[in-house]
Structure formats: C-alpha cells, structure tokens
Design a protein around this motif. Structure first.
Motif, PDB file in Angstrom:
ATOM      1  N   TYR A 140       0.843  -1.196   0.000  1.00 56.39           N
ATOM      2  CA  TYR A 140       0.000   0.000   0.000  1.00 56.39           C
ATOM      3  C   TYR A 140       0.880   1.248   0.000  1.00 56.39           C
ATOM      4  O   TYR A 140       2.039   1.202   0.380  1.00 56.39           O
ATOM      5  N   ASN A 141       0.277   2.366  -0.373  1.00 61.70           N
ATOM      6  CA  ASN A 141       0.978   3.649  -0.370  1.00 61.70           C
ATOM      7  C   ASN A 141       1.092   4.134   1.071  1.00 61.70           C
ATOM      8  O   ASN A 141       0.102   4.545   1.667  1.00 61.70           O
ATOM      9  N   SER A 142       2.277   4.124   1.611  1.00 61.03           N
ATOM     10  CA  SER A 142       2.449   4.437   3.026  1.00 61.03           C
ATOM     11  C   SER A 142       2.436   5.932   3.333  1.00 61.03           C
ATOM     12  O   SER A 142       2.590   6.332   4.474  1.00 61.03           O
ATOM     13  N   GLU A 143       2.211   6.782   2.336  1.00 59.02           N
ATOM     14  CA  GLU A 143       2.115   8.223   2.602  1.00 59.02           C
ATOM     15  C   GLU A 143       0.927   8.557   3.493  1.00 59.02           C
ATOM     16  O   GLU A 143       0.902   9.569   4.160  1.00 59.02           O
ATOM     17  N   LYS A 144      -0.096   7.713   3.498  1.00 55.44           N
ATOM     18  CA  LYS A 144      -1.284   7.956   4.302  1.00 55.44           C
ATOM     19  C   LYS A 144      -1.377   6.978   5.477  1.00 55.44           C
ATOM     20  O   LYS A 144      -2.466   6.635   5.924  1.00 55.44           O
ATOM     21  N   LEU A 189      -4.395   5.367  11.611  1.00 51.76           N
ATOM     22  CA  LEU A 189      -5.329   5.321  10.491  1.00 51.76           C
ATOM     23  C   LEU A 189      -4.502   5.190   9.227  1.00 51.76           C
ATOM     24  O   LEU A 189      -3.688   6.061   8.927  1.00 51.76           O
ATOM     25  N   PHE A 190      -4.679   4.076   8.544  1.00 56.09           N
ATOM     26  CA  PHE A 190      -3.952   3.819   7.299  1.00 56.09           C
ATOM     27  C   PHE A 190      -4.964   3.763   6.165  1.00 56.09           C
ATOM     28  O   PHE A 190      -5.870   2.931   6.190  1.00 56.09           O
ATOM     29  N   ILE A 191      -4.838   4.658   5.205  1.00 49.98           N
ATOM     30  CA  ILE A 191      -5.701   4.606   4.025  1.00 49.98           C
ATOM     31  C   ILE A 191      -4.836   4.593   2.774  1.00 49.98           C
ATOM     32  O   ILE A 191      -3.673   5.001   2.809  1.00 49.98           O
ATOM     33  N   ASP A 192      -5.395   4.121   1.694  1.00 48.61           N
ATOM     34  CA  ASP A 192      -4.722   4.147   0.407  1.00 48.61           C
ATOM     35  C   ASP A 192      -5.753   4.589  -0.630  1.00 48.61           C
ATOM     36  O   ASP A 192      -6.899   4.131  -0.608  1.00 48.61           O
ATOM     37  N   ILE A 193      -5.352   5.480  -1.494  1.00 50.77           N
ATOM     38  CA  ILE A 193      -6.255   6.006  -2.514  1.00 50.77           C
ATOM     39  C   ILE A 193      -5.905   5.347  -3.841  1.00 50.77           C
ATOM     40  O   ILE A 193      -4.795   5.496  -4.340  1.00 50.77           O
ATOM     41  N   TRP A 194      -6.862   4.602  -4.358  1.00 51.89           N
ATOM     42  CA  TRP A 194      -6.689   3.898  -5.616  1.00 51.89           C
ATOM     43  C   TRP A 194      -7.458   4.629  -6.709  1.00 51.89           C
ATOM     44  O   TRP A 194      -8.211   5.556  -6.442  1.00 51.89           O
ATOM     45  N   ASP A 195      -7.305   4.164  -7.947  1.00 55.32           N
ATOM     46  CA  ASP A 195      -8.016   4.784  -9.064  1.00 55.32           C
ATOM     47  C   ASP A 195      -9.529   4.731  -8.869  1.00 55.32           C
ATOM     48  O   ASP A 195     -10.234   5.675  -9.207  1.00 55.32           O
ATOM     49  N   ASN A 196     -10.022   3.619  -8.314  1.00 53.80           N
ATOM     50  CA  ASN A 196     -11.468   3.417  -8.257  1.00 53.80           C
ATOM     51  C   ASN A 196     -12.063   3.451  -6.846  1.00 53.80           C
ATOM     52  O   ASN A 196     -13.271   3.274  -6.697  1.00 53.80           O
ATOM     53  N   GLU A 197     -11.248   3.659  -5.805  1.00 55.56           N
ATOM     54  CA  GLU A 197     -11.777   3.674  -4.448  1.00 55.56           C
ATOM     55  C   GLU A 197     -10.747   4.215  -3.470  1.00 55.56           C
ATOM     56  O   GLU A 197      -9.568   4.324  -3.795  1.00 55.56           O
ATOM     57  N   ILE A 198     -11.231   4.518  -2.277  1.00 59.03           N
ATOM     58  CA  ILE A 198     -10.357   4.811  -1.148  1.00 59.03           C
ATOM     59  C   ILE A 198     -10.460   3.608  -0.228  1.00 59.03           C
ATOM     60  O   ILE A 198     -11.561   3.238   0.198  1.00 59.03           O
ATOM     61  N   THR A 221     -15.573  13.993  -2.165  1.00 66.89           N
ATOM     62  CA  THR A 221     -14.809  14.996  -2.913  1.00 66.89           C
ATOM     63  C   THR A 221     -14.156  14.386  -4.146  1.00 66.89           C
ATOM     64  O   THR A 221     -14.180  14.983  -5.224  1.00 66.89           O
ATOM     65  N   LEU A 222     -13.591  13.190  -3.988  1.00 66.22           N
ATOM     66  CA  LEU A 222     -12.896  12.526  -5.099  1.00 66.22           C
ATOM     67  C   LEU A 222     -13.831  11.675  -5.950  1.00 66.22           C
ATOM     68  O   LEU A 222     -13.395  11.068  -6.926  1.00 66.22           O
ATOM     69  N   LYS A 223     -15.115  11.612  -5.540  1.00 64.23           N
ATOM     70  CA  LYS A 223     -16.116  10.800  -6.249  1.00 64.23           C
ATOM     71  C   LYS A 223     -15.692   9.329  -6.315  1.00 64.23           C
ATOM     72  O   LYS A 223     -15.766   8.685  -7.367  1.00 64.23           O
ATOM     73  N   LYS A 224     -15.256   8.817  -5.140  1.00 59.08           N
ATOM     74  CA  LYS A 224     -14.831   7.422  -5.033  1.00 59.08           C
ATOM     75  C   LYS A 224     -15.501   6.788  -3.825  1.00 59.08           C
ATOM     76  O   LYS A 224     -15.644   7.428  -2.784  1.00 59.08           O
ATOM     77  N   PRO A 225     -15.890   5.521  -3.949  1.00 55.67           N
ATOM     78  CA  PRO A 225     -16.402   4.832  -2.769  1.00 55.67           C
ATOM     79  C   PRO A 225     -15.266   4.571  -1.776  1.00 55.67           C
ATOM     80  O   PRO A 225     -14.093   4.562  -2.156  1.00 55.67           O
ATOM     81  N   VAL A 226     -15.637   4.364  -0.526  1.00 50.97           N
ATOM     82  CA  VAL A 226     -14.680   4.034   0.527  1.00 50.97           C
ATOM     83  C   VAL A 226     -14.922   2.580   0.914  1.00 50.97           C
ATOM     84  O   VAL A 226     -16.073   2.174   1.126  1.00 50.97           O
ATOM     85  N   THR A 227     -13.851   1.791   1.015  1.00 47.37           N
ATOM     86  CA  THR A 227     -13.982   0.379   1.374  1.00 47.37           C
ATOM     87  C   THR A 227     -13.118   0.063   2.582  1.00 47.37           C
ATOM     88  O   THR A 227     -12.125   0.742   2.858  1.00 47.37           O
ATOM     89  N   ILE A 228     -13.522  -0.993   3.280  1.00 46.11           N
ATOM     90  CA  ILE A 228     -12.773  -1.482   4.436  1.00 46.11           C
ATOM     91  C   ILE A 228     -13.068  -2.962   4.623  1.00 46.11           C
ATOM     92  O   ILE A 228     -14.199  -3.404   4.401  1.00 46.11           O
TER      93      ILE A 228
END
Length: 164
Positions: A65-69, A83-92, A122-129
């Motif tokens: 994952y992108n560790s910047e977040k 809190l670890f998130i990663d922003i992908w092309d189609n989702e957060i 804001t990014l028009k992306k669904p959030v998944t977990i």
C-alpha cells in the motif's frame, strides 16, 4: 464526548515514523488481548507472537500500500491510534484503523471515518474497508452507511460506502 465537532480542534493526523513503532506495536497488542487470552501461550510467548505478527502486518502494509497515508492519530497532542488509508483509481481503501482502549467508544472512530467518507465524496470514489465478521466495529461501519460488498473465507467482509 460523542459530539463529532468536539474532535475538530483536538485531533491531528501525522505520518508515522520509526519512533512510533513501539506505540504501534502496543496498539496492535491491545487489539489482540481477548484473542490471546484463549491461547495456552505464556506471557513471553504472547509477546513474541505479537512482535512477529505486528512486524509481518506492517511489512505487508508498507509493501503493498501507499504508506504516505499511514498516519498516527493524536488527540490533544497524545498518540491515540493509527489510520492507514490508500487512494486507488477506483476507491479509497481504509487499510487499518485502530484506537487505543482509553479513547474507544467516544465517537473518535466515527469522526475519522466520516472524514474519509467526505474525502470519498470529494474525489467521487467509494470508501472500502475489510472487517472480520465478528468484529464489533462492523456495527459502526453499518451505521455510517457501509454495506457488505463481498466475503473472503467466511471470515473477512469487504464493506463499501458509496460516495454519491
């Protein structure tokens, strides 16, 4: 303190550093207390198990994952979670969220998740977990509008919160 606005000036997120690893391992251990209580492990074995599992998890996260977040949650200047998130092309993707026991059940988790949901809008992306089927946090995710998207091995549920 359950009013979501009460957190606005108290919470700060910052990228984790090597100096945070001890706190992060303790936080990981706090989340495994109940599970480890059911094992015949000695305290030393539990400690070694936690260290090994934490290291494996962190290695997986920082490799895949992108560790910047990958952020430490601070409340009033004190470490309170991660809190670890990663922003992908189609989702957060919320990779991981964990709060220290002393700060749980006060509305902070909902506040932080709502911030991620706002980012999804804001990014028009669904959030998944991903969540384990029996994890009590699943109820919070459902209250915030997350719905089951898929299951893996009848243990892990991928939940999604649509943005629009």
């Amino acid at each position: 303190m359950t009013d979501k606005n009460c957190w606005t000036n108290r919470v700060k997120l910052r990228r984790f550093t090597e100096q945070d690893l001890t706190f992060m391992e303790q936080l990981y251990a706090a989340g495994r207390v109940t599970e480890l209580a059911m094992t015949p492990f000695s305290d030393e074995q539990k400690s070694l198990f936690i260290k090994q599992q934490f290291t494996a998890q962190l290695t997986h996260y920082t490799t895949h994952y992108n560790s910047e977040k990958f952020e430490i949650i601070e409340v009033d200047g004190q470490m309170a979670g991660r809190l670890f998130i990663d922003i992908w092309d189609n989702e957060i993707r919320i990779v991981d969220i964990a709060l220290a026991p002393h700060i749980q059940n006060q509305g902070l988790g909902g506040y932080l998740l709502n911030k991620v949901i706002e980012q999804g809008r804001t990014l028009k992306k669904p959030v998944t977990i991903h969540v384990e089927q029996n994890n009590p946090a699943k109820r919070l995710y459902e209250r915030l509008g997350f719905k089951e998207k898929s299951r893996t091995n009848e243990v892990y549920i991928l939940m999604e919160r649509t943005c629009c």
